[in-house]
Design a protein around this motif. Structure first.
Motif: not given
Ligand SMILES: Cc1cc2nc3c(=O)[nH]c(=O)nc-3n(C[C@H](O)[C@H](O)[C@H](O)COP(=O)(O)OP(=O)(O)OC[C@H]3O[C@@H](n4cnc5c(N)ncnc54)[C@H](O)[C@@H]3O)c2cc1C
Length: 299
Positions: A22-34, A65-72, A291-299
């Motif tokens: 969450x503190x690694x993207x400007x939307x302040x959302x998303x899950x964890x990095x392994x 410029x990334x949307x980090x998914x909730x599943x990390x 434009x934004x890149x989706x990264x991480x595991x899909x729901x």
């Protein structure tokens, strides 16, 4: 997965496990990095990558410029925003910047030394690495216009120099093949005879404050502009400003910006993006590409 304890003994940077992004993207959302790695410097990054096998590696800069998914994100996330921020000037002509430097700083450094061409970077809240990958631009400028060469690192930690002409540079996209990552770039800049680069920066920043919801969590423009059209105008024409899903809503100031609130999930943003795409397609028969890149595991 390699023995993390052994890797930690050989590196100087920060390697954290199971850490919120969450503190690694400007939307302040998303899950964890392994695993999240913040290298100490280029050498350290080389050592780190040489110790990995075939684990998934994802590079991020400032996450603007990334949307980090909730599943990390599985595997290793490498974040350059706190390091790789050296630069130097060759023969009073060529600037070499490392990939972790912020675009804003690059604009300031070059303007203060009275070189022209990179003033537009002042309002882009990303790192050089992210800007190269995204071919970031605004106010008529694009980052690759002044690049002469770049240094890449591959997933084994080996450095390769490449000429600008070896890249397919297109609107908000420069594909990198075979797990290569940007480490630095050389810019050929000209002296500014008018000596007005700092004034240009002030003007650009003021314009942004007037037109964009600066200061709120966003990733800037969500959609690319279709040919001869503005994505913001298309969204606005459907009366969608202010429309929300969960903790994410379309900015009332700029219809191509999605803002997140504290409780927002990454999935709220993703659903809102799909909703806008569906509406614009139904009403205007136009597909809005993100434009934004989706990264991480899909729901
Ligand atoms: C308020 C706001 C305003 C913005 N205005 C603009 C604008 O005017 N123009 C514009 O173009 N963009 C704009 N953006 C979007 C964004 O700031 C840029 O795309 C920026 O260049 C992204 O850099 P980053 O370091 O945040 O990249 P990230 O978001 O961290 O990453 C973006 C992509 O680059 C990849 N990447 C990151 N670092 C590297 C690396 N070293 N090597 C290889 N790949 C890498 C990532 O994997 C990801 O695919 C704006 C964003 C915000 C929040």
């Amino acid at each position: 997965m390699k023995n993390i304890y052994k890797i930690k003994k050989k590196i100087r940077g920060n390697l954290k496990e199971n850490i919120s992004l969450k503190n690694y993207n400007t939307w302040k959302v998303g899950g964890k990095a392994e695993y999240l790695f913040e290298p100490y410097d280029v050498e350290d990054l080389k050592v780190f990558l040489s110790l990995l096998n075939d684990e998934k590696i994802t590079f991020i800069g400032n996450g603007s410029n990334v949307l980090i998914r909730d599943n990390g994100i599985k595997g290793f996330v490498v974040c350059l925003k706190k390091s790789l921020n050296n630069y130097y000037l060759n023969n009073n002509k060529q600037f070499v910047f490392e990939a972790g430097l912020s675009c804003m700083k690059i604009a300031q450094i070059t303007a203060k030394k009275n070189y022209k061409g990179l003033e537009f970077l002042c309002g882009i809240p990303g790192t050089l690495g992210g800007a190269l990958r995204m071919n970031a631009g605004c106010y008529g400028g694009n980052i690759w216009e002044n690049v002469s060469k770049v240094i890449l690192m591959n997933r084994k930690g080996i450095l390769v120099e490449k000429d600008r002409l070896e890249f397919d540079v297109s609107y908000r996209n420069v594909e990198l093949k075979d797990d290569n990552f940007f480490i630095s770039a050389t810019f050929d800049l000209k002296l500014n005879e008018l000596n007005d680069s700092l004034d240009i920066i002030k003007k650009f920043l003021k314009d942004r404050r007037i037109k964009q919801p600066t200061g709120l969590p966003s990733c800037g423009s969500v959609f690319k502009n279709p040919k001869n059209l503005y994505a913001a105008n298309l969204v606005d024409s459907l009366g969608l400003k202010g429309y929300r899903i969960g903790g994410a809503y379309i900015s009332k100031k700029h219809a191509n910006f999605i803002i997140t609130e504290k409780n927002a999930k990454s999935n709220d943003v993703e659903e809102l993006i799909s909703y806008i795409q569906k509406k614009v397609h139904e009403e205007k028969n136009i597909y809005l590409e993100t434009e934004v890149q989706f990264i991480g595991i899909k729901q």
